[in-house]
Scaffold this motif. Structure first.
Motif, mmCIF file in Angstrom:
data_model
loop_
_atom_site.group_PDB
_atom_site.id
_atom_site.type_symbol
_atom_site.label_atom_id
_atom_site.label_comp_id
_atom_site.label_asym_id
_atom_site.label_seq_id
_atom_site.Cartn_x
_atom_site.Cartn_y
_atom_site.Cartn_z
ATOM 1 N N HIS A 29 29.897 47.110 80.274
ATOM 2 C CA HIS A 29 30.713 48.598 80.167
ATOM 3 C C HIS A 29 29.893 48.695 78.812
ATOM 4 C CE1 HIS A 29 34.317 49.036 83.267
ATOM 5 N NE2 HIS A 29 32.358 48.476 83.838
ATOM 6 N N VAL A 30 28.951 48.369 78.431
ATOM 7 C CA VAL A 30 28.325 48.506 77.022
ATOM 8 C C VAL A 30 27.054 49.326 77.272
ATOM 9 C CG1 VAL A 30 29.188 47.185 75.896
ATOM 10 C CG2 VAL A 30 27.117 46.762 76.582
ATOM 11 N N ALA B 11 21.117 45.889 70.941
ATOM 12 C CA ALA B 11 21.267 44.327 71.772
ATOM 13 C C ALA B 11 19.751 44.745 72.548
ATOM 14 C CB ALA B 11 21.770 44.532 72.694
ATOM 15 N N GLY C 176 26.959 56.377 65.050
ATOM 16 C CA GLY C 176 27.936 56.124 65.638
ATOM 17 C C GLY C 176 27.897 56.667 67.409
ATOM 18 N N PRO D 290 26.331 56.375 71.218
ATOM 19 C CA PRO D 290 24.947 55.567 71.794
ATOM 20 C C PRO D 290 23.612 55.990 72.217
ATOM 21 C CG PRO D 290 27.411 55.709 73.421
ATOM 22 C CD PRO D 290 27.432 56.824 71.780
ATOM 23 N N TYR E 80 22.399 54.448 78.745
ATOM 24 C CA TYR E 80 23.398 54.978 77.649
ATOM 25 C C TYR E 80 23.431 53.865 76.467
ATOM 26 C CZ TYR E 80 23.324 60.065 78.720
ATOM 27 O OH TYR E 80 23.595 61.059 79.251
ATOM 28 N N LEU E 81 23.451 53.754 75.308
ATOM 29 C CA LEU E 81 23.913 51.824 75.047
ATOM 30 C C LEU E 81 24.463 52.025 73.845
ATOM 31 C CD1 LEU E 81 23.410 49.133 75.391
ATOM 32 C CD2 LEU E 81 21.281 48.918 73.561
ATOM 33 N N ALA E 82 26.142 51.568 74.003
ATOM 34 C CA ALA E 82 26.576 51.416 72.755
ATOM 35 C C ALA E 82 25.740 50.865 71.822
ATOM 36 C CB ALA E 82 27.542 50.890 73.387
ATOM 37 N N PRO E 83 25.894 51.553 70.385
ATOM 38 C CA PRO E 83 25.413 50.525 69.229
ATOM 39 C C PRO E 83 26.378 49.510 68.997
ATOM 40 C CG PRO E 83 27.056 52.526 68.472
ATOM 41 C CD PRO E 83 26.704 52.447 70.192
ATOM 42 N N LYS E 84 25.863 48.349 67.979
ATOM 43 C CA LYS E 84 26.589 47.229 67.166
ATOM 44 C C LYS E 84 27.067 47.368 66.006
ATOM 45 C CE LYS E 84 23.972 43.805 69.180
ATOM 46 N NZ LYS E 84 23.370 41.714 68.989
ATOM 47 N N MET E 85 28.253 47.613 65.994
ATOM 48 C CA MET E 85 29.016 47.856 64.652
ATOM 49 C C MET E 85 28.294 46.924 63.595
ATOM 50 S SD MET E 85 28.595 50.861 65.764
ATOM 51 C CE MET E 85 29.643 52.621 65.347
#
Lengths: 14, 257
Positions: free
Chosen positions: B44-45, B208, B232, B234, B250-255
């Protein structure tokens, strides 16, 4: 050190 | 009754190829306007959103909105049997318990038909707002593919930063650091070779590389790719399909902690 949130924390559930 | 005929069946095959490494089971939603897909990977990322307008089809009939639940590895096996120049026909009854696929080739006179059992897939749907992003970059899709493939040897995370200087991809790992900078470039006569950078404010995000590489499976669908970023949020990686639709990831960023 990285962490990655799921997309649910950015977008609303339909 | 749902019935759609696509003269260039290869487009649909490429769409399947562009998502099958991210998700296994997927619903294709059919409406009077379009075929669409929205699905997330198992972690789900990452999210894929596909749309193919009814105007892409030579014939399109959809009496009632329906969802076709498909197992992509099986669909992919069937598409392996489709010839490059085949016309594709999809058919389903309103009950939607099976999908008929036909691959026709006028030149060779062949018609292949398949009946695929459909599944009921429960998938979470997200409402993705149409946001104004701080940076929007258009570049050749083959160039983006090469960059994210090459950077994998340096590490597993890619920092993408958009500044006045240009768009920079960086990866750091045990052997050191690699940076690839793309400057705005509109010198070529061919518009698809252009790199255009639209920046309202600088943005720097980490992603990633494994996922960025999954997304480049859509490269055959479009000569250009559009990246959109805001702090902040995706990243959006869009492959337009002519004027007829798109595949967007859409890709969630690595924080950083």
């Amino acid at each position: 050190i990285f962490f990655q949130c799921t997309l649910r924390s950015y977008f609303q559930r339909k | 009754m749902f019935e759609a005929r696509l003269a260039n069946g290869n487009i649909f095959k490429m769409i399947v190829e562009s998502i099958r490494e991210l998700v296994v089971d997927v619903n294709i939603d059919c409406s009077t306007e379009e075929l669409s897909i929205q699905c997330m990977d198992s972690a789900h990322v990452a999210l894929v959103s596909m749309s193919l307008s009814q105007s892409a089809f030579d014939h399109f009939r959809c009496d009632r909105s329906l969802s076709l639940g498909l197992n992509l590895p099986n669909v992919s096996k069937i598409f392996k049997m489709m010839g490059r120049d085949d016309t594709m026909v999809l058919k389903a009854e309103d009950s939607a318990d099976k999908l008929m696929l036909m691959f026709e080739n006028d030149k060779s006179g062949t018609i292949a038909d398949f009946e695929l059992k459909l599944m009921a897939i429960e998938a979470e749907q997200l409402g993705v707002p149409d946001t104004a992003y701080k940076c929007s970059i258009s570049m050749p899709s083959s160039e983006f593919q090469r960059i994210v493939r090459d950077l994998q040897v340096m590490g597993d995370t890619c920092k993408i930063s958009c500044t006045k200087e240009g768009l920079k991809f960086s990866a750091t790992g045990q052997i050191g650091t690699g940076n690839i900078l793309m400057r705005q470039n509109v010198a070529s006569e061919k518009e698809e070779d252009h790199v255009t950078i639209d920046m309202e404010e600088p943005v720097e995000l980490n992603f990633a590389l494994r996922y960025l590489n999954f997304f480049t499976k859509a490269t055959p669908l479009s000569p250009t790719v559009i990246l959109k970023m805001s702090p902040g949020l995706p990243i959006v990686i869009e492959y337009p399909i002519e004027q007829l639709g798109h595949v967007k990831y859409y890709l969630a960023p690595k924080m950083e902690e």
